[in-house]
Design a protein around this motif. Structure first.
Motif, PDB file in Angstrom:
ATOM      1  N   GLY A  64      63.051 -27.748  16.933  1.00 11.83           N
ATOM      2  CA  GLY A  64      63.564 -27.730  18.302  1.00 11.83           C
ATOM      3  C   GLY A  64      62.741 -26.858  19.233  1.00 11.83           C
ATOM      4  O   GLY A  64      62.614 -27.150  20.424  1.00 11.83           O
ATOM      5  N   THR A  65      62.161 -25.795  18.686  1.00 11.51           N
ATOM      6  CA  THR A  65      61.397 -24.871  19.531  1.00 11.51           C
ATOM      7  C   THR A  65      60.172 -25.570  20.112  1.00 11.51           C
ATOM      8  O   THR A  65      59.924 -25.510  21.327  1.00 11.51           O
ATOM      9  CB  THR A  65      60.954 -23.640  18.691  1.00 11.51           C
ATOM     10  OG1 THR A  65      62.116 -23.078  18.092  1.00 11.51           O
ATOM     11  CG2 THR A  65      60.259 -22.607  19.532  1.00 11.51           C
ATOM     12  N   PHE A  88      69.697 -18.005  21.607  1.00  9.44           N
ATOM     13  CA  PHE A  88      68.727 -17.683  20.556  1.00  9.44           C
ATOM     14  C   PHE A  88      67.366 -17.493  21.225  1.00  9.44           C
ATOM     15  O   PHE A  88      67.068 -18.168  22.222  1.00  9.44           O
ATOM     16  CB  PHE A  88      68.704 -18.846  19.557  1.00  9.44           C
ATOM     17  CG  PHE A  88      67.794 -18.630  18.391  1.00  9.44           C
ATOM     18  CD1 PHE A  88      68.039 -17.622  17.480  1.00  9.44           C
ATOM     19  CD2 PHE A  88      66.696 -19.459  18.201  1.00  9.44           C
ATOM     20  CE1 PHE A  88      67.199 -17.429  16.394  1.00  9.44           C
ATOM     21  CE2 PHE A  88      65.850 -19.277  17.114  1.00  9.44           C
ATOM     22  CZ  PHE A  88      66.108 -18.262  16.213  1.00  9.44           C
ATOM     23  N   THR A  91      64.898 -20.124  23.083  1.00  6.96           N
ATOM     24  CA  THR A  91      65.073 -20.655  24.444  1.00  6.96           C
ATOM     25  C   THR A  91      64.075 -19.960  25.375  1.00  6.96           C
ATOM     26  O   THR A  91      63.331 -20.610  26.115  1.00  6.96           O
ATOM     27  CB  THR A  91      66.517 -20.397  24.961  1.00  6.96           C
ATOM     28  OG1 THR A  91      67.446 -20.703  23.944  1.00  6.96           O
ATOM     29  CG2 THR A  91      66.807 -21.178  26.213  1.00  6.96           C
ATOM     30  N   VAL A 133      72.069 -23.421  28.441  1.00  9.89           N
ATOM     31  CA  VAL A 133      72.287 -23.615  27.001  1.00  9.89           C
ATOM     32  C   VAL A 133      73.752 -23.982  26.755  1.00  9.89           C
ATOM     33  O   VAL A 133      74.652 -23.282  27.211  1.00  9.89           O
ATOM     34  CB  VAL A 133      71.946 -22.315  26.219  1.00  9.89           C
ATOM     35  CG1 VAL A 133      72.151 -22.518  24.719  1.00  9.89           C
ATOM     36  CG2 VAL A 133      70.522 -21.867  26.505  1.00  9.89           C
ATOM     37  N   ALA A 161      70.608 -27.253  21.560  1.00 10.33           N
ATOM     38  CA  ALA A 161      70.364 -27.029  20.126  1.00 10.33           C
ATOM     39  C   ALA A 161      71.661 -27.089  19.319  1.00 10.33           C
ATOM     40  O   ALA A 161      71.661 -27.546  18.181  1.00 10.33           O
ATOM     41  CB  ALA A 161      69.671 -25.681  19.919  1.00 10.33           C
ATOM     42  N   MET A 181      67.363 -30.724  24.761  1.00 11.20           N
ATOM     43  CA  MET A 181      66.694 -30.513  23.471  1.00 11.20           C
ATOM     44  C   MET A 181      67.769 -30.247  22.415  1.00 11.20           C
ATOM     45  O   MET A 181      68.647 -29.416  22.606  1.00 11.20           O
ATOM     46  CB  MET A 181      65.753 -29.307  23.560  1.00 11.20           C
ATOM     47  CG  MET A 181      65.051 -28.984  22.262  1.00 11.20           C
ATOM     48  SD  MET A 181      66.056 -28.096  21.036  1.00 11.20           S
ATOM     49  CE  MET A 181      66.092 -26.461  21.701  1.00 11.20           C
ATOM     50  N   SER A 183      68.376 -29.205  18.313  1.00 12.32           N
ATOM     51  CA  SER A 183      67.728 -28.681  17.100  1.00 12.32           C
ATOM     52  C   SER A 183      68.385 -29.305  15.879  1.00 12.32           C
ATOM     53  O   SER A 183      69.616 -29.383  15.805  1.00 12.32           O
ATOM     54  CB  SER A 183      67.889 -27.161  17.030  1.00 12.32           C
ATOM     55  OG  SER A 183      67.615 -26.720  15.707  1.00 12.32           O
ATOM     56  N   PHE A 184      67.558 -29.737  14.944  1.00 13.45           N
ATOM     57  CA  PHE A 184      68.072 -30.269  13.678  1.00 13.45           C
ATOM     58  C   PHE A 184      67.737 -29.298  12.539  1.00 13.45           C
ATOM     59  O   PHE A 184      67.376 -29.697  11.434  1.00 13.45           O
ATOM     60  CB  PHE A 184      67.461 -31.645  13.374  1.00 13.45           C
ATOM     61  CG  PHE A 184      67.773 -32.716  14.390  1.00 13.45           C
ATOM     62  CD1 PHE A 184      68.833 -32.600  15.277  1.00 13.45           C
ATOM     63  CD2 PHE A 184      67.000 -33.879  14.436  1.00 13.45           C
ATOM     64  CE1 PHE A 184      69.111 -33.609  16.208  1.00 13.45           C
ATOM     65  CE2 PHE A 184      67.274 -34.884  15.352  1.00 13.45           C
ATOM     66  CZ  PHE A 184      68.329 -34.751  16.241  1.00 13.45           C
ATOM     67  N   HIS A 185      67.798 -28.014  12.831  1.00 15.84           N
ATOM     68  CA  HIS A 185      67.549 -27.004  11.799  1.00 15.84           C
ATOM     69  C   HIS A 185      68.704 -27.000  10.794  1.00 15.84           C
ATOM     70  O   HIS A 185      69.842 -27.316  11.146  1.00 15.84           O
ATOM     71  CB  HIS A 185      67.427 -25.623  12.471  1.00 15.84           C
ATOM     72  CG  HIS A 185      67.079 -24.544  11.512  1.00 15.84           C
ATOM     73  ND1 HIS A 185      68.025 -23.693  10.988  1.00 15.84           N
ATOM     74  CD2 HIS A 185      65.889 -24.199  10.955  1.00 15.84           C
ATOM     75  CE1 HIS A 185      67.428 -22.864  10.142  1.00 15.84           C
ATOM     76  NE2 HIS A 185      66.137 -23.149  10.121  1.00 15.84           N
ATOM     77  N   GLY A 195      63.881 -29.738  12.377  1.00 11.06           N
ATOM     78  CA  GLY A 195      63.666 -30.898  13.238  1.00 11.06           C
ATOM     79  C   GLY A 195      64.176 -30.632  14.637  1.00 11.06           C
ATOM     80  O   GLY A 195      64.905 -29.658  14.876  1.00 11.06           O
TER      81      GLY A 195
HETATM   82  C1  LIG Z   1      70.076 -22.095  21.235  1.00  6.88           C
HETATM   83  C2  LIG Z   1      68.904 -22.421  20.365  1.00  6.88           C
HETATM   84  N1  LIG Z   1      67.771 -22.849  20.944  1.00  6.88           N
HETATM   85  C3  LIG Z   1      66.689 -23.169  20.221  1.00  6.88           C
HETATM   86  C4  LIG Z   1      66.705 -23.087  18.845  1.00  6.88           C
HETATM   87  C5  LIG Z   1      65.471 -23.412  18.087  1.00  6.88           C
HETATM   88  O1  LIG Z   1      65.591 -24.543  17.295  1.00  6.88           O
HETATM   89  P1  LIG Z   1      64.703 -24.729  15.981  1.00  6.88           P
HETATM   90  O2  LIG Z   1      65.187 -23.749  14.965  1.00  6.88           O
HETATM   91  O3  LIG Z   1      64.961 -26.132  15.579  1.00  6.88           O
HETATM   92  O4  LIG Z   1      63.292 -24.484  16.345  1.00  6.88           O
HETATM   93  C6  LIG Z   1      67.877 -22.656  18.199  1.00  6.88           C
HETATM   94  C7  LIG Z   1      68.029 -22.540  16.764  1.00  6.88           C
HETATM   95  O5  LIG Z   1      67.525 -22.529  15.839  1.00  6.88           O
HETATM   96  C8  LIG Z   1      68.992 -22.301  18.974  1.00  6.88           C
HETATM   97  O6  LIG Z   1      70.114 -21.855  18.399  1.00  6.88           O
END
Ligand SMILES: Cc1ncc(COP(=O)(O)O)c(C=O)c1O
Length: 397
Positions: A64-65, A88, A91, A133, A161, A181, A183-185, A195
């Protein structure tokens, strides 16, 4: 007599599909030997997601980042972006990686999303976008933010996310704003090991995002822009496809867990939960945040967090500290006071929630919290309701 849990109860555990189903998919990968670069499983996964989200405008990434970083770059966002400090770090990092100045404004106290009034007050001639967010999967104030963005000609970008599976007025949350966006973490309700996904309004962005996530390649011999490598691979897509099949069931189980926490914790003085969401929101039950009022509860959030560990319960302080308090962001401008965000960050605790968490274990976690509250020591500085001091003293005797 209550005993600590035998095995640790973590704040989350990733959902895993039945192993034999996943192995069947692996056989397909072994046969095709197609591991990454727009493979057949990724295409199937994309197709499923497009159906669920009722749009063709999606693009998948390895996390997601990078998805958010690429979104900001592809949309040409620059200058200042108004955002929340209650999130997090990724962002804010994605702004920083695009040389964009984050401007932090306060959040609203009920659902912890960015406060639209504070957004409007922070707009300057350099503002180009709002990056809000849907924290914990709670939808932001969608209409008000859309109105502000329209009146001031700003792009409205959502870090969604936490919000996969959320619907508002029957529409997927991805339909709001210019871009979202996800996030598929693995720690997320819906995951593909790692993802990310972008969902956007402008169809023209799709080609741009595809170039940016694949080194800028147009074909074998043409590189049309300096892209990076942010592609989702076939293993990730396979996991995503299989987790997706079980998403509705997972959400239902989490809803039951949330209902137990809500009904039990509402009786505990000093523990506060966000009010139930409006009935037109289909929530995904991604997180279970509580606020601990030290005076009422008789113990600080940090003490409760530590005490829970003694019972083998590992809650998390999501989101603490605020982003603007991390060393790398301390010099960044803050617009107005962040009093709500600061108060929430000092009181917040997210409790364990995942589909395999037994309801009886949820009951036990609530028993632990309420017994910690009942056995609080009377401290001279505690605010005590009329007559309560006598009652507590009588119990102590
Ligand atoms: C609010 C938020 N933004 C962005 C991310 C980043 O996503 P990723 O871990 O898939 O890179 C996360 C979490 O991991 C998140 O909680």
């Amino acid at each position: 007599m209550m005993k600590p849990f035998e095995k640790p109860i973590y704040v989350t555990r990733p959902f895993l599909p039945p192993l034999e189903e996943f192995c069947k998919g692996l056989e397909e990968i072994w046969e095709s030997r197609w591991l990454t670069n727009d493979g057949p499983i990724l295409r199937r996964f994309t197709h499923e997601l497009c159906n669920i989200l009722e749009t063709e405008n999606t693009c998948l990434f390895n996390n997601g980042t990078l998805a958010l970083q690429i979104a900001l770059q592809g949309m040409g966002i620059s200058g200042e972006v108004i955002t929340t400090p209650y999130t997090f770090v990724a962002t804010t990092h994605s702004l920083f990686w695009n040389k964009i100045r984050p401007v932090f404004v306060d959040i609203e106290p009920e659902y912890y999303t960015i406060d639209p009034e504070k957004v409007e007050a922070a707009i300057t001639p350099w503002t180009t976008a709002i990056l809000a967010v849907h924290v914990y999967g709670h939808p932001c104030k969608l209409n008000t933010l859309a109105d502000i963005a329209r009146r001031h000609n700003l792009r409205l970008i959502y870090d969604a996310a936490h919000a996969f599976g959320v619907k508002v007025g029957g529409r997927p949350i991805a339909h709001f704003g210019d871009l979202s966006m996800f996030s598929f973490h693995s720690t997320k309700l819906f995951h593909s090991i790692e993802g990310g996904m972008l969902v956007f309004r402008e169809t023209g962005l799709k080609g741009l995002f595809d170039y940016l996530k694949n080194f800028g390649f147009k074909n074998e011999v043409e590189v049309v822009m300096p892209g990076t490598n942010a592609k989702m691979n076939e293993m990730q897509a396979l996991m995503g496809l299989h987790v997706l099949k079980y998403l509705d069931g997972t959400i239902q189980k989490r809803a039951k867990i949330t209902a137990v926490y809500r009904s039990r914790l509402k009786e505990v003085p000093g523990i506060h939960l966000a009010p139930p969401l409006s009935p037109d929101i289909r929530y995904n039950y991604a997180y279970l945040p509580i606020e601990v009022d030290e005076q009422e509860f008789g113990m600080s959030r940090d003490t409760l967090y530590e005490k829970l560990k003694e019972w083998n319960v590992y809650a998390r302080r999501y989101f603490y500290p605020l982003i603007c308090d991390f060393a790398c962001y301390r010099s960044i401008s803050v617009n107005g006071s962040l009093s709500v965000a600061r108060r929430v960050a000092d009181r917040i605790l997210t409790l364990p929630i995942y589909d395999t968490l037994e309801l009886s274990d949820v009951e036990t976690i609530c028993d632990i919290i309420s017994s910690l509250q009942e056995r609080r020591e009377l401290r001279p500085d505690a605010t005590v309701r009329a007559g309560e001091r006598e009652i507590i003293q009588a119990i102590a005797v």
